[in-house]
Structure formats: C-alpha cells, structure tokens
Design a protein around this motif. Structure first.
Motif, short mmCIF file in Angstrom:
data_model
loop_
_atom_site.label_atom_id
_atom_site.label_comp_id
_atom_site.label_asym_id
_atom_site.label_seq_id
_atom_site.Cartn_x
_atom_site.Cartn_y
_atom_site.Cartn_z
N PRO A 262 -4.66 -58.79 -35.76
CA PRO A 262 -4.51 -58.48 -34.33
C PRO A 262 -5.81 -58.84 -33.41
O PRO A 262 -6.66 -58.59 -33.84
CB PRO A 262 -4.56 -56.86 -34.51
N LYS A 263 -5.45 -59.48 -32.50
CA LYS A 263 -6.55 -59.88 -31.42
C LYS A 263 -7.20 -58.71 -30.82
O LYS A 263 -8.33 -58.78 -30.45
CB LYS A 263 -5.84 -60.59 -30.42
N GLU A 264 -6.63 -57.53 -31.04
CA GLU A 264 -7.34 -56.50 -30.20
C GLU A 264 -8.65 -55.90 -31.18
O GLU A 264 -9.45 -55.11 -30.72
CB GLU A 264 -6.36 -55.34 -30.08
N TYR A 265 -8.66 -56.19 -32.49
CA TYR A 265 -9.87 -55.95 -33.18
C TYR A 265 -10.93 -56.87 -32.60
O TYR A 265 -12.06 -56.46 -33.33
CB TYR A 265 -9.42 -56.21 -34.52
N PRO A 298 -0.84 -53.86 -29.03
CA PRO A 298 -1.16 -53.28 -27.86
C PRO A 298 -1.38 -51.93 -27.74
O PRO A 298 -1.98 -51.49 -26.80
CB PRO A 298 0.11 -53.86 -27.10
N THR A 299 -0.74 -51.09 -28.47
CA THR A 299 -1.07 -49.61 -28.50
C THR A 299 -2.49 -49.15 -29.06
O THR A 299 -2.52 -48.01 -29.27
CB THR A 299 0.13 -48.85 -29.24
N LEU A 382 5.47 -44.99 -30.31
CA LEU A 382 5.06 -46.37 -29.71
C LEU A 382 4.45 -46.95 -31.08
O LEU A 382 4.22 -48.25 -31.37
CB LEU A 382 4.56 -46.50 -28.57
N ILE A 383 3.49 -46.20 -31.45
CA ILE A 383 2.30 -46.99 -32.37
C ILE A 383 2.81 -47.39 -33.51
O ILE A 383 2.71 -48.43 -34.25
CB ILE A 383 1.13 -45.73 -32.50
N ARG A 389 7.03 -53.36 -36.42
CA ARG A 389 7.35 -54.68 -35.79
C ARG A 389 6.39 -55.49 -36.72
O ARG A 389 7.08 -56.81 -37.14
CB ARG A 389 7.00 -54.62 -34.16
N ILE A 390 5.04 -55.30 -36.89
CA ILE A 390 4.29 -56.23 -37.55
C ILE A 390 4.82 -56.31 -39.04
O ILE A 390 4.79 -57.49 -39.56
CB ILE A 390 3.04 -55.83 -37.23
#
Length: 484
Positions: A262-265, A298-299, A382-383, A389-390
């Motif tokens: 994940p890019k958010e990391y 994103p969550t 949502l989380i 999804r992943i």
C-alpha cells in the motif's frame, strides 16, 4: 551459553535426548529471571513452586511423543486468568484477584505440557502502547533500558527478547502484540478474530481482542499458535474452523505469491528508516519469486478515530463490572452506594483507563451515538471492504509494523493523542478481523529493532507463516540478541 538463545525445537530435541530435564530448564528460567528481570521488569508474579511441579510432571511423561511444547517454560500476559495465580490486568482494581479457573488458552498450554513460570506486565487493562500505564511497574525495552517495550503486551515481548523465556502469550486489540514484537526484535502474531478462544481473557474491547503468541522465530510462533487455536463452545465468537498444522510446511517458498504494497504506508509520519526497511523487504520477496505491486488502502487514515471510539465504547461497557461490590478494589470510608461506586472506580482505575471509559461513555450517550459510535461502525465496514478488495487479488499485504522504533520512556505518556497516533499501522487489522504477523526486519542506525508486518486474509495464518519464514531465512535479524 544460555539455552534461551535456542529454539523450541532444539530444546525439545535436548529433552528427548536426555541432555537436560524440564526441571533443569525451569530452574534455569527462574535463575535468568532473577538475574535479568530486575533490569527489564517484565514479570508481575512468579509461579515457581507450581512450575517445578509442572516440570516434574513433564519429565515423568517423557519426550518421545513429538509434542514440542512438553516441558518448555512459558509466560502468560496478566489479563489472561490463571487458576490459583494472581491475575491483575496490571491494575490496582484487581491487585489481589486470584482466579478459580484457567482461561482456555492456559488449559490448552497445560494439555501441551508447557510450564507456566509466571504472569507478565502490561498496560492497565491493555489500554496503552508502552506498558507505562501499569499500576505496578514500568517494563523496559530489552535492547535499550531507557526505551519503552511497546504495549500493551510489553512484558510478554520483553521477557522473550531478553531471553528469560522462549515463548509467551499476549493480547492484541489494536496492535498490542505486533507493536511490542517490532520494538523488541521478535516475532508476534495477531491471529484472525475467532481463531483463538477469548474465554478467560479479561475483556477490553470484545469485538477486537485476540490472544496470540510471542517467540524468537517464525517456526516457534507457528508451533505455539497451533497449541492455543481451536473452537471453544464457551466463547460464542470462537470459529468452528479446523486448525492447520501451521509449522508443518515451512519451506521458504514464496514463488508466484502476489504481494500488495500500500502506497499509504510511505507517508509523512512513518520514519525514513522504517520505510527503507520495508522497501528492502519488498525487494527480497521479489528476489525470492514473489510479485510485488503497489496498491491503495484509502481508509488507513480513518482507522485511528474509528478504533478509539469502538474500543473505548466497548471498554466502557466491559469495565462496568468493576464496581467495588463483588470483587476487586473497594474504597474505604464510604457512606452511600453511589459513594462506593465513585470512590472505588476513581481510586482503582488509572488515568488512561478512566480517560477511555469517559470517551466510550460519551460516544454511546444519547444524542451522540449516531454521530460517533454508529459512524465508527460504518467506517469499520469500509475498512473491512478495503481488505476484502485487496485479498481478492493478493496473497498478503506487506508493510511496516510501527511508524517509529522504540521511543524513550516518559516521552509520550503525557500526550495521549501522540500515543494513539502510534497505532496508525496496526488498528485497521483488528477492525477488519484479519491476521497479521510482525517479524524482525532490520535495525535502525542507533541499533533498535525494526518490525516488518505481513497481513493476510481471514484464517490464512498458514500462508502468512510461509511468507514470514521465507523472509526470516533470507536474513539473520532473528539471530541477534540484546546484550543484557
């Protein structure tokens, strides 16, 4: 050299070959505790007389049965009840509480023949991320005695990292196994919600709590999780799912596995050293034949507020039972029943526990329920969908366990918001109910351990262990020990 630089398997072989007995092993454990624990302060209660009886029974049973855990000394986090041995949840509220039954995981370890050497320090009622909210003592990091060991299972992690024992049980509500495992350079597994019975666990947040193992190596961790997993009719959230032999097929093969990164990391707030360690880990998995692809989670940023509302609300409900009437701390000099409740709870609970009770009570109160608790539940959904999804496309998610390495004692204990934000990378896993493991992933410039986190789909611990074992064998991080 101490036997506690070995593994469960090598100790088992020594017992099988009669190189030493469980009684000798257990006596050595208490000798090491006597030498090392005054520095680390991991243990709250020792179980010496009973432990030696358990060791004698293990020796009498013999060691040719292939049961790796028979005769091996272990430690238990102090919010898991143990028959006849003080269980305090590191709180003044339960300072003198001696249970009259064992938690299911304790029963399972006894059936496997392990020796319970004692109860391990923690944040009070598992509320905290540094083991500094304990009423009794502050546990230190085995690698640097001026640093926190993480929390809430800091005692369980520090006891293993410092070589006092080879394995322990902790609990994970929002990262309380994985974060201290990362801070102490050992392996910590948070299993799928429902994989391990919660019967006999003093509840913090019932929809998030899960018991799991700490060990030095991935194989040892798999062996310990096998022993404590399984359906329990006394726990309505326990899953009726067969327990695989997690340790049976660890061969280091990850060729063809698809890994999400994940890019958010890789954002501000996650230290550069830890980001670099994750990138290095990704490159190693690629060299071993895994397919690494960047994804979006994103969550992630909504995890902290959702987690603290849900966890605090459930804590507010669960901790109502500690009222000074039936058991636990009771205040003196009270004149009315209301006075008894207020004074007992005010004096029996520490500041962090009271803070979370207030936050949870507010979130559940009339007029605020929809705005806070209901909304947090919607975000949780949502989380969960993000992870679903992943996992439709990927075998596991790779990322950091913590945003920083272990920090100095006392630096965040007076700043709850900063402390809460430290859980950014771990809480979403509990909200989704999926399993995750932290494994040693390197060291910072100042010699502190860095943890790498692997996250899997529901009940796919076997796949996580396979990937974690491959990473462990590609490095020598697990062979490093703090110098105490």
């Amino acid at each position: 050299m101490s036997k506690y630089t070995e593994t469960l398997k090598s100790l088992h072989e020594g017992l099988v070959n009669k190189e030493f007995s469980s009684v000798e092993l257990t006596k050595e454990a208490f000798k090491r505790i006597e030498e090392i624990d005054p520095k680390v302060e991991a243990f709250l209660a020792l179980n010496e007389a009973e432990a030696l009886k358990q060791a004698e029974a293990a020796d009498a049973r013999g060691y040719a049965d292939g049961n790796v855990l028979n005769g091996i000394p272990m430690g238990i986090k102090d919010n898991i009840v143990t028959d006849g041995l003080t269980t305090t949840a590191a709180s003044r509220m339960l300072e003198d509480f001696v249970p009259i039954y064992d938690a299911t995981v304790v029963t399972k370890l006894k059936e496997a023949g392990t020796v319970n050497v004692g109860k391990l320090n923690m944040d009070e009622f598992a509320m905290g991320g540094s083991t500094e909210t304990s009423y009794f003592k502050k546990t230190k990091n085995a690698w640097d005695l001026n640093k926190v060991p993480g929390g809430s299972s800091g005692g369980s992690a520090a006891a293993v990292a410092s070589g006092q024992i080879l394995g322990s049980l902790g609990t994970d509500t929002g990262g309380s196994i994985r974060q201290p495992a990362a801070f102490n350079g050992i392996v910590g597994m948070k299993p799928t919600y429902g994989r391990v019975s919660r019967y006999g666990l003093i509840a913090f947040s019932s929809s998030l709590d899960q018991i799991g193992p700490f060990t030095r190596t991935v194989t040892d961790n798999a062996i310990l999780l096998e022993a404590i997993s399984g359906h329990d009719k006394r726990d309505s959230t326990s899953a009726k799912i067969e327990v695989p032999k997690f340790s049976a097929n660890l061969n280091g093969n990850v060729a063809g596995m698809k890994v999400a990164l994940p890019k958010e990391y890789f954002q501000e707030g996650v230290s550069a050293e830890i980001q670099d360690a994750v990138r290095k880990a990704a490159a190693q998995f690629e060299e071993m034949g895994a397919i690494i692809e960047e994804v979006s989670l994103p969550t992630l940023s909504y995890g902290i507020p959702a987690y603290y509302i849900i966890a605090s609300s459930e804590a507010s409900s669960n901790l109502q039972r500690f009222d000074g009437v039936r058991y636990g701390y009771r205040a003196d000099d009270v004149k009315t029943l209301d006075d008894l409740y207020v004074k007992s709870r005010s004096e029996g609970f520490g500041m962090e526990v009271k803070r979370r009770i207030m936050l949870g009570t507010f979130s559940l109160s009339s007029g605020y329920y929809d705005a806070f608790f209901k909304k947090a539940g919607q975000i949780r959904t949502l989380i969960k969908r993000d992870f679903e999804r992943i996992f439709q496309e990927y075998d596991f998610i790779l990322g950091p366990t913590t945003t920083t390495t272990a920090y100095d004692l006392g630096t965040k204990s007076d700043n709850p918001i900063e402390m809460y934000m430290s859980d950014l990378l771990t809480v979403t896993i509990n909200l989704a109910g999926v399993p995750a493991i932290s494994v040693p992933g390197g060291f910072s410039e100042d010699g502190l351990p860095i943890g790498i986190q692997l996250i899997g789909n529901h009940f796919e611990e076997e796949k996580l262990y396979q990937a974690a074992f491959a990473f462990e064998q590609a490095n020598d991080y697990h062979t490093k020990h703090p110098n105490l």
